[in-house]
Design an enzyme around this catalytic site. Structure first.
Site, PDB file in Angstrom:
ATOM      1  CB  CYS A  77      -0.874   0.052   1.248  1.00 43.83           C
ATOM      2  SG  CYS A  77      -1.788  -1.428   1.629  1.00 43.83           S
ATOM      3  CG  ASP A  78       3.109   4.864  -0.891  1.00 45.56           C
ATOM      4  OD1 ASP A  78       3.918   4.598   0.016  1.00 45.56           O
ATOM      5  OD2 ASP A  78       2.994   6.002  -1.383  1.00 45.56           O
TER       6      ASP A  78
END
Length: 199
Positions: free
Chosen positions: A75-76
């Protein structure tokens, strides 16, 4: 036996979100250098959606190489304001400066999630939210930062929308989970499609 699921992050917040949704997961932090990845992208790093996706993929693939047969979630989240990328503030002075710049304007949050398996990307999604901050007086910014504390340093936007940070906004367009940094509904749908969770 169900396929193992691993979160490529040391973020207790994202792990808690996934566990609250009923997932049994392990968390293994990625060792990638995010700023080095950003620098390697060159001009494309100025596109917040592209950058979030590349960073999420880099994390997922990095951890996936050592987690054989596990589905690894990377995730980012990035924040863009009129083409400029914001990063997490390093201290409260920078947090104050960022809030002054965001005040009275609309910024974009780009939240990417990627699944990797055995070192290969197998699925990706990026959600976008538009966040309009109300005009903030200098005195209020100081009081907000004092009340919210150093937890704001863990957020690109200097706020947690699920807490005190909601007071900063006059309008929000987008999915709640995208705003908090993990587009959960598309991820859960993909995990069900793959038979990794009950569905």
């Amino acid at each position: 036996m169900p396929q193992p699921i691993v979160l490529a992050s040391a973020s207790p917040h994202r792990k808690t979100m996934l566990e609250a949704a009923g997932l049994r997961i392990d968390a293994v932090a990625s060792s990638i250098d995010e700023r080095a990845v950003e620098q390697a992208l060159g001009k494309e790093a100025n596109d917040g959606e592209i950058l979030a996706g590349v960073l999420a993929e880099a994390k997922a693939v990095d951890v996936s190489q050592s987690q054989h047969e596990a589905l690894v979630i990377g995730c980012d989240q990035t924040l863009t304001l009129e083409g400029e990328i914001f990063h997490k503030p390093v201290d409260m002075s920078e947090a104050r400066r960022n809030l002054v710049r965001l005040s009275g304007r609309t910024h974009q949050l780009n939240s990417s999630v990627v699944l990797a398996l055995n070192g290969q990307t197998v699925w990706r999604h990026t959600g976008v939210a538009r966040m309009t901050m109300r005009k903030l007086e200098a005195g209020y910014i100081g009081r907000y930062l004092a009340a919210a504390g150093e937890a704001v340093l863990g957020s690109v936007g200097v706020y947690q929308i699920e807490g005190h940070g909601v007071n900063l906004f006059e309008k929000i367009e987008g999915d709640f989970f995208t705003i908090v940094g993990l587009p959960l509904l598309p991820l859960l749908a993909e995990l069900r499609n793959r038979g990794a969770i009950d569905g």
